[in-house]
Design a protein around this motif. Structure first.
Motif, PDB file in Angstrom:
ATOM      1  N   GLY A 102     -48.517  32.415   3.540  1.00 60.14           N
ATOM      2  CA  GLY A 102     -49.950  32.110   3.947  1.00 60.14           C
ATOM      3  C   GLY A 102     -50.770  31.868   2.898  1.00 60.14           C
ATOM      4  O   GLY A 102     -50.273  31.916   1.610  1.00 60.14           O
ATOM      5  N   ARG A 103     -52.139  31.054   3.107  1.00 61.76           N
ATOM      6  CA  ARG A 103     -52.830  30.517   2.243  1.00 61.76           C
ATOM      7  C   ARG A 103     -53.354  31.783   1.294  1.00 61.76           C
ATOM      8  O   ARG A 103     -53.624  33.061   1.720  1.00 61.76           O
ATOM      9  CB  ARG A 103     -53.979  29.868   2.562  1.00 61.76           C
ATOM     10  CG  ARG A 103     -53.443  28.358   3.113  1.00 61.76           C
ATOM     11  CD  ARG A 103     -54.558  27.582   3.727  1.00 61.76           C
ATOM     12  NE  ARG A 103     -55.212  28.142   4.618  1.00 61.76           N
ATOM     13  CZ  ARG A 103     -56.781  27.838   4.444  1.00 61.76           C
ATOM     14  NH1 ARG A 103     -57.465  26.914   3.829  1.00 61.76           N
ATOM     15  NH2 ARG A 103     -57.591  28.417   5.559  1.00 61.76           N
ATOM     16  N   THR A 104     -53.499  31.557   0.185  1.00 61.99           N
ATOM     17  CA  THR A 104     -54.201  32.451  -0.640  1.00 61.99           C
ATOM     18  C   THR A 104     -55.534  31.835  -1.396  1.00 61.99           C
ATOM     19  O   THR A 104     -55.748  30.538  -1.702  1.00 61.99           O
ATOM     20  CB  THR A 104     -53.315  32.943  -2.122  1.00 61.99           C
ATOM     21  OG1 THR A 104     -52.939  31.828  -2.722  1.00 61.99           O
ATOM     22  CG2 THR A 104     -52.296  33.807  -1.478  1.00 61.99           C
ATOM     23  N   TRP A 105     -56.368  32.936  -1.818  1.00 65.80           N
ATOM     24  CA  TRP A 105     -57.531  32.152  -2.310  1.00 65.80           C
ATOM     25  C   TRP A 105     -58.263  33.161  -3.441  1.00 65.80           C
ATOM     26  O   TRP A 105     -58.150  34.290  -3.157  1.00 65.80           O
ATOM     27  CB  TRP A 105     -58.794  31.929  -1.424  1.00 65.80           C
ATOM     28  CG  TRP A 105     -59.003  32.785  -0.407  1.00 65.80           C
ATOM     29  CD1 TRP A 105     -59.988  33.897  -0.366  1.00 65.80           C
ATOM     30  CD2 TRP A 105     -58.128  33.050   0.915  1.00 65.80           C
ATOM     31  NE1 TRP A 105     -59.660  34.779   0.740  1.00 65.80           N
ATOM     32  CE2 TRP A 105     -58.993  34.132   1.707  1.00 65.80           C
ATOM     33  CE3 TRP A 105     -57.123  32.290   1.398  1.00 65.80           C
ATOM     34  CZ2 TRP A 105     -58.453  34.677   2.982  1.00 65.80           C
ATOM     35  CZ3 TRP A 105     -56.613  32.977   2.687  1.00 65.80           C
ATOM     36  CH2 TRP A 105     -57.350  33.951   3.263  1.00 65.80           C
ATOM     37  N   VAL A 106     -58.927  32.401  -4.166  1.00 70.77           N
ATOM     38  CA  VAL A 106     -59.881  33.337  -5.050  1.00 70.77           C
ATOM     39  C   VAL A 106     -61.361  32.695  -5.302  1.00 70.77           C
ATOM     40  O   VAL A 106     -61.209  31.544  -5.336  1.00 70.77           O
ATOM     41  CB  VAL A 106     -59.170  33.355  -6.608  1.00 70.77           C
ATOM     42  CG1 VAL A 106     -60.103  33.963  -7.637  1.00 70.77           C
ATOM     43  CG2 VAL A 106     -57.965  34.026  -6.696  1.00 70.77           C
ATOM     44  N   ARG A 107     -62.412  33.478  -5.129  1.00 65.83           N
ATOM     45  CA  ARG A 107     -63.677  33.050  -5.216  1.00 65.83           C
ATOM     46  C   ARG A 107     -63.902  32.671  -6.806  1.00 65.83           C
ATOM     47  O   ARG A 107     -63.638  33.423  -7.628  1.00 65.83           O
ATOM     48  CB  ARG A 107     -64.638  34.020  -4.620  1.00 65.83           C
ATOM     49  CG  ARG A 107     -65.899  33.366  -4.598  1.00 65.83           C
ATOM     50  CD  ARG A 107     -66.909  33.965  -3.616  1.00 65.83           C
ATOM     51  NE  ARG A 107     -68.152  33.455  -3.172  1.00 65.83           N
ATOM     52  CZ  ARG A 107     -68.790  33.569  -2.452  1.00 65.83           C
ATOM     53  NH1 ARG A 107     -68.619  34.630  -1.547  1.00 65.83           N
ATOM     54  NH2 ARG A 107     -69.947  32.973  -2.624  1.00 65.83           N
ATOM     55  N   LEU A 108     -64.958  31.452  -6.838  1.00 61.52           N
ATOM     56  CA  LEU A 108     -65.042  31.150  -8.153  1.00 61.52           C
ATOM     57  C   LEU A 108     -66.588  31.130  -8.216  1.00 61.52           C
ATOM     58  O   LEU A 108     -67.238  31.127  -7.288  1.00 61.52           O
ATOM     59  CB  LEU A 108     -64.561  29.980  -8.475  1.00 61.52           C
ATOM     60  CG  LEU A 108     -62.969  29.572  -8.420  1.00 61.52           C
ATOM     61  CD1 LEU A 108     -62.673  28.138  -8.656  1.00 61.52           C
ATOM     62  CD2 LEU A 108     -62.133  30.632  -9.492  1.00 61.52           C
ATOM     63  N   GLU A 109     -67.087  31.070  -9.574  1.00 63.90           N
ATOM     64  CA  GLU A 109     -68.416  30.805  -9.946  1.00 63.90           C
ATOM     65  C   GLU A 109     -68.863  29.362  -9.591  1.00 63.90           C
ATOM     66  O   GLU A 109     -68.387  28.670 -10.661  1.00 63.90           O
ATOM     67  CB  GLU A 109     -68.965  31.389 -10.947  1.00 63.90           C
ATOM     68  CG  GLU A 109     -70.485  31.520 -11.275  1.00 63.90           C
ATOM     69  CD  GLU A 109     -71.033  32.623 -10.286  1.00 63.90           C
ATOM     70  OE1 GLU A 109     -72.339  32.155 -10.017  1.00 63.90           O
ATOM     71  OE2 GLU A 109     -70.423  33.230 -10.138  1.00 63.90           O
TER      72      GLU A 109
END
Length: 178
Positions: free
Chosen positions: A45-52
């Motif tokens: 599945g897709r993975t994600w990390v929040r960025l500034e």
């Protein structure tokens, strides 16, 4: 000729980021090889990390396993930009402004479909109410992309599509995906 003194930093007003600002941000971020390599990739599945993001925008680094996609959706009142940092993505979009609220089913006219292939280093910006779906059509390679939105996403509307019929299926709010 008199010159007014500059505003103190505390009272200076910064402008909201434009589509061009967001595209510049995703371009610079995608060029950060160390950041791109740091994203954990999942084969399922897709993975994600929040960025500034710049100027209070919302930004994400997203990993796409082979064969995954978003489905048809829009970002409501936000403008945005995304860029492929690794691999390739395909974007299918509608070149038509849809009503923003008050409908469940629309019949699309012929000729509104657009298609873009976004290989590593290629991206695009988009305006409010842009309806699209993004896919990693590769059968073997992960893709990684950087996305930014302003204002931060107030909601995402998800659609199903059968032929020329677009149907509103779900409205998600930030608490649904954070």
């Amino acid at each position: 000729m008199s010159v007014s003194p500059p505003l103190p930093a505390a009272t200076a007003v910064s402008a909201a980021p434009t589509q061009a600002d967001l595209l510049d941000f995703v371009r610079r971020t995608a060029a950060d090889a160390e950041l791109i390599a740091s994203l954990p990739l999942d084969p399922e599945g897709r993975t994600w990390v929040r960025l500034e993001g710049p100027g209070g925008s919302e930004a994400w680094l997203i990993g796409w396993p082979p064969g995954t996609g978003t489905g048809w959706h829009d970002h409501a009142d936000s403008v945005g930009a995304f860029l492929t940092a690794r691999g390739g993505l395909k974007e299918y979009s509608l070149a038509a402004r849809l009503p923003t609220d008050g409908w469940k089913t629309l019949e699309l006219t012929e000729g509104v479909d657009r298609e873009r292939t976004l290989t590593a280093g290629r991206g695009r910006s988009f305006g409010r109410h842009h309806v699209h779906e993004v896919l990693n059509e590769s059968t073997e390679e992960h893709a990684v992309s950087v996305h930014a939105y302003y204002p931060p996403l107030p909601r995402i509307r998800r659609y199903s599509r059968t032929g020329q019929v677009l149907r509103l299926e779900q409205v998600e709010r930030p608490e649904d995906w954070q």
